[in-house]
Design an enzyme around this catalytic site. Sequence first.
Site, short mmCIF file in Angstrom:
data_model
loop_
_atom_site.label_atom_id
_atom_site.label_comp_id
_atom_site.label_asym_id
_atom_site.label_seq_id
_atom_site.Cartn_x
_atom_site.Cartn_y
_atom_site.Cartn_z
N ASN A 89 -60.43 -14.59 12.63
CA ASN A 89 -59.14 -13.94 12.85
C ASN A 89 -59.14 -12.58 12.16
O ASN A 89 -59.10 -12.50 10.94
CB ASN A 89 -58.01 -14.83 12.29
CG ASN A 89 -56.63 -14.26 12.55
OD1 ASN A 89 -56.48 -13.09 12.92
ND2 ASN A 89 -55.61 -15.08 12.36
N CYS A 149 -50.79 -9.39 13.10
CA CYS A 149 -51.70 -9.61 14.23
C CYS A 149 -51.24 -8.95 15.52
O CYS A 149 -52.02 -8.75 16.44
CB CYS A 149 -51.89 -11.11 14.46
SG CYS A 149 -52.45 -12.01 12.99
N HIS A 155 -54.74 -12.90 21.23
CA HIS A 155 -55.11 -12.75 19.82
C HIS A 155 -56.07 -13.88 19.46
O HIS A 155 -55.83 -15.05 19.78
CB HIS A 155 -53.85 -12.82 18.96
CG HIS A 155 -54.11 -12.98 17.50
ND1 HIS A 155 -55.04 -12.21 16.84
CD2 HIS A 155 -53.59 -13.83 16.59
CE1 HIS A 155 -55.06 -12.57 15.56
NE2 HIS A 155 -54.20 -13.55 15.39
#
Length: 323
Positions: free
Chosen positions: A280, A110, A250
């Site tokens: 996500n 990520c 994020h």
Amino acid sequence: MIAGTGHAVPKRRMANDEFQALGIETTDEWIRDRTGIRYRYVAGPDETLTSISTEAARMAMQAAGVTAAELDVIVLGTASADRLLPSTAVEVQAALGATRAAAFDVSAACTGWMYGAQIAEGLMATGNHDTILVIGAELLTRIINWKDRNTVVLFGDGAGATVLKRSTKGRGILSAYMRSDGTLADLLHRPKGGAAFPTTPEIIAEGSDKIAMAGREVFKNAVRSMADACDRALDGAKLAAADIDLLIPHQANIRIIEATAKHANIPMEKVFVNVDRYGNTSAASIPIALDEAVREGRIKDGSLVMFVAFGAGFTWGSMVVRF
């Protein structure tokens, strides 16, 4: 400086209530309450990481007024490359016709786009490179276990791209911070399917080549690490929280986003959130959000934007950028 942005997602948008039809014991309300997610995009058989990355890259290049011939380097952050060999970055290079560009992937989950942006800054500092394309892209729905309720509802596919050029007039990266902790790698990983445990019919049958996550431990470490990263970025830029015009974290989970903003003392109205519409998307998360923020007018010339991310590895990092 970030001279242009773009993003692309697959054609299919999947709503929470579709999981029940797949035999997953969950509901739209349960998912929204715990994650904030309503939708995510899922790649079809005719879509690849290369194709959506190339689409996002072309959008960013158009915004920056840059041609393929002007690209010096292509850095692509991903944990779900189209092939184990070669890198997806070289396939994007070929698709764009960027014959002058060096190209390589970064594997930081990520935090991949942010690692890539900081690598690009370092390459520019050598004086050998002027224009660098940094992409964060994932097809996570190809590497999740569609029978695991704990992970299947979280992830989506997408790509975000940015064109970075040498900073002018005080614009660009004012501070940057990145860290890793490999001792916690087994809390979020793909246990098998790599060179240590090559894929076999048994591994495929048990699903151990897919993403496995210890959710509570990941949550705790994400909040703690992203909070620390925000502090480091502000200190490095010699700024206070009140100076930041927009926080782009994020997009993993709305609760993590809210906890990070609270620690950083940044009100939610100054935090960009799109996890509800994308889920996500790992390395694609921040550059997708950045592109949306730019196109919505939430970032203008002179805006101070802080980025912060956390991902498998564990990896985490932050940046403060003046646009």
